[in-house]
Design a protein around this motif. Structure first.
Motif, short mmCIF file in Angstrom:
data_model
loop_
_atom_site.label_atom_id
_atom_site.label_comp_id
_atom_site.label_asym_id
_atom_site.label_seq_id
_atom_site.Cartn_x
_atom_site.Cartn_y
_atom_site.Cartn_z
N LEU A 5 -42.62 -23.04 -5.73
CA LEU A 5 -42.60 -21.18 -7.22
C LEU A 5 -41.66 -20.70 -6.58
CD1 LEU A 5 -44.53 -20.52 -9.37
CD2 LEU A 5 -45.25 -18.69 -8.26
N ILE A 6 -40.79 -20.31 -7.66
CA ILE A 6 -39.77 -19.22 -8.75
C ILE A 6 -40.60 -18.31 -8.74
CG2 ILE A 6 -37.10 -18.92 -9.34
CD1 ILE A 6 -36.49 -21.76 -9.23
N TYR A 7 -40.55 -17.27 -7.86
CA TYR A 7 -41.07 -15.94 -9.05
C TYR A 7 -40.27 -14.94 -9.34
CZ TYR A 7 -44.52 -12.41 -8.71
OH TYR A 7 -46.25 -12.05 -8.43
N ILE A 8 -40.36 -15.43 -10.43
CA ILE A 8 -39.22 -13.45 -11.74
C ILE A 8 -39.96 -13.05 -11.60
CG2 ILE A 8 -37.11 -14.14 -13.61
CD1 ILE A 8 -37.53 -17.12 -13.27
N PRO A 9 -39.69 -11.22 -11.09
CA PRO A 9 -40.56 -10.30 -11.96
C PRO A 9 -39.49 -10.03 -13.31
CG PRO A 9 -40.02 -10.23 -9.09
CD PRO A 9 -39.30 -11.37 -10.07
N ILE A 10 -40.33 -9.57 -13.98
CA ILE A 10 -39.98 -9.27 -15.07
C ILE A 10 -40.46 -7.91 -15.97
CG2 ILE A 10 -39.74 -11.99 -16.02
CD1 ILE A 10 -42.51 -11.16 -18.31
N ILE A 11 -39.14 -7.10 -16.81
CA ILE A 11 -39.67 -6.00 -17.22
C ILE A 11 -39.80 -6.79 -19.47
CG2 ILE A 11 -38.77 -3.34 -18.36
CD1 ILE A 11 -37.43 -3.67 -16.23
N HIS A 12 -41.19 -6.58 -19.41
CA HIS A 12 -41.35 -6.99 -20.57
C HIS A 12 -40.21 -5.67 -22.04
CE1 HIS A 12 -44.97 -9.21 -19.62
NE2 HIS A 12 -45.30 -7.95 -18.78
N THR A 13 -40.02 -7.33 -23.32
CA THR A 13 -39.46 -6.53 -23.81
C THR A 13 -40.30 -6.44 -25.27
OG1 THR A 13 -39.08 -8.29 -25.70
CG2 THR A 13 -37.74 -8.79 -23.24
N GLU A 14 -40.31 -5.46 -26.43
CA GLU A 14 -39.94 -4.28 -27.33
C GLU A 14 -40.74 -5.96 -28.61
OE1 GLU A 14 -38.85 -1.63 -29.90
OE2 GLU A 14 -36.84 -1.97 -29.29
N VAL A 15 -40.58 -7.18 -28.76
CA VAL A 15 -41.22 -8.26 -29.22
C VAL A 15 -42.06 -8.83 -27.81
CG1 VAL A 15 -40.44 -10.57 -29.36
CG2 VAL A 15 -38.85 -8.45 -30.05
N ILE A 183 -42.80 -19.20 -1.79
CA ILE A 183 -42.54 -18.72 -2.71
C ILE A 183 -41.36 -18.79 -2.75
CG2 ILE A 183 -42.83 -16.84 -4.16
CD1 ILE A 183 -45.55 -16.98 -3.39
N ASP A 184 -39.86 -18.64 -3.41
CA ASP A 184 -38.54 -17.53 -3.72
C ASP A 184 -38.27 -17.44 -4.95
OD1 ASP A 184 -35.99 -18.34 -4.04
OD2 ASP A 184 -35.40 -20.04 -4.68
N TYR A 185 -37.73 -16.07 -4.09
CA TYR A 185 -38.03 -14.86 -5.79
C TYR A 185 -36.78 -14.92 -6.05
CZ TYR A 185 -42.29 -12.86 -3.06
OH TYR A 185 -43.31 -12.68 -2.43
N LEU A 186 -36.82 -15.23 -7.00
CA LEU A 186 -35.75 -14.85 -8.31
C LEU A 186 -35.45 -13.56 -8.54
CD1 LEU A 186 -34.06 -17.48 -10.40
CD2 LEU A 186 -33.96 -14.78 -10.93
N ILE A 187 -34.79 -12.61 -8.32
CA ILE A 187 -33.84 -11.16 -8.49
C ILE A 187 -32.94 -10.59 -8.61
CG2 ILE A 187 -34.12 -8.66 -7.83
CD1 ILE A 187 -36.79 -9.03 -6.02
N TYR A 188 -32.33 -10.94 -9.83
CA TYR A 188 -30.81 -10.32 -10.47
C TYR A 188 -29.98 -9.92 -10.01
CZ TYR A 188 -29.86 -7.93 -13.85
OH TYR A 188 -29.53 -6.25 -14.45
N HIS A 189 -29.96 -9.00 -9.14
CA HIS A 189 -29.74 -7.91 -8.98
C HIS A 189 -30.31 -6.23 -7.99
CE1 HIS A 189 -30.23 -4.75 -11.12
NE2 HIS A 189 -29.28 -5.10 -12.67
N LEU A 190 -29.93 -5.77 -7.51
CA LEU A 190 -30.46 -5.65 -6.07
C LEU A 190 -31.46 -4.56 -6.68
CD1 LEU A 190 -30.55 -4.59 -3.85
CD2 LEU A 190 -28.77 -2.49 -2.84
N PRO A 191 -31.46 -3.14 -7.88
CA PRO A 191 -31.55 -2.16 -8.34
C PRO A 191 -32.64 -2.86 -8.84
CG PRO A 191 -30.13 -1.98 -9.71
CD PRO A 191 -29.73 -3.63 -8.98
#
Length: 213
Positions: A5-15, A183-191
């Motif tokens: 499972l590639i686990y991608i933490p996200i922030i929701h957009t306004e849409v 689980i494979d975490y995909l986090i695109y940069h350090l912050p």
């Protein structure tokens, strides 16, 4: 072969937020100001650019990929929902359509009843009607949603397949998955990696929690 499972933490957009977007935007600006809101929008745009680039680098076999999405109910109309939000400019759902076009399978992910109940809680809180109670109640619904999502993945992700899960950072589905799912975490940069670590340690600032709900 196993399950991944590639686990991608996200922030929701306004849409993504639909009718809740405007009251939540007003609430955020009232707390933190317009400059912080503008920084938030830029951060979201950078996030989705980074996620798409990272996924492209994975060279996935899309005919063996199942895509799971925060807020997408199991309802039989999953593709239509994704298309509608993508057409409104939602980068998250535009990326979902791209993955589907490549051959991935879109999966209904959430319990519709829980989504409706939580939506009402957030709506009431945004209108400042029993906001404190709404926050407590939402924590309970979030845990129930996580349990449902974890079970949904367990029941539908087959041996040899890869799942891609797009999920808000306050969720803890990774703690509820069966141990045979790698689980494979995909986090695109350090912050964002730091933000996830803070979430795990319950040390997120109020501002970060407003960004990730």
């Amino acid at each position: 072969m196993g399950r991944r499972l590639i686990y991608i933490p996200i922030i929701h957009t306004e849409v993504d937020m639909g009718s809740l977007a405007e009251p939540l935007k007003k609430e955020y600006i009232k707390k933190y100001g317009i400059p912080k809101w503008e920084q938030h929008l830029k951060k979201i745009n950078d996030l989705w650019t980074g996620i798409e680039e990272r996924l492209n680098q994975r060279n996935l076999r899309y005919n063996q990929v199942k895509v799971y999405q925060d807020g997408l109910p199991v309802c039989g109309k999953e593709l239509q929902i994704v298309q509608d939000i993508a057409n409104s400019g939602g980068r998250n759902h535009q990326l979902l359509l791209k993955l589907i076009h490549e051959g991935a399978t879109l999966m209904g992910t959430e319990d519709p009843a829980l989504l409706i109940k939580e939506y009402q809680l957030i709506k009431d809180a945004a209108a400042q009607k029993g906001a404190e109670t709404g926050t407590d109640g939402r924590a309970n619904y979030l845990a129930e949603r996580d349990a449902f999502i974890a079970n949904r993945i367990d029941k539908t992700l087959k041996d040899g397949e890869t799942g891609v899960l797009f999920l808000g950072m306050l969720h803890k589905v990774d703690e509820k998955l069966t141990p045979d799912i790698v689980i494979d975490y995909l986090i695109y940069h350090l912050p964002f990696k730091e933000a996830v670590s803070k979430k795990k340690n319950c040390n997120s600032s109020p501002e970060e929690k407003d960004l990730t709900r």
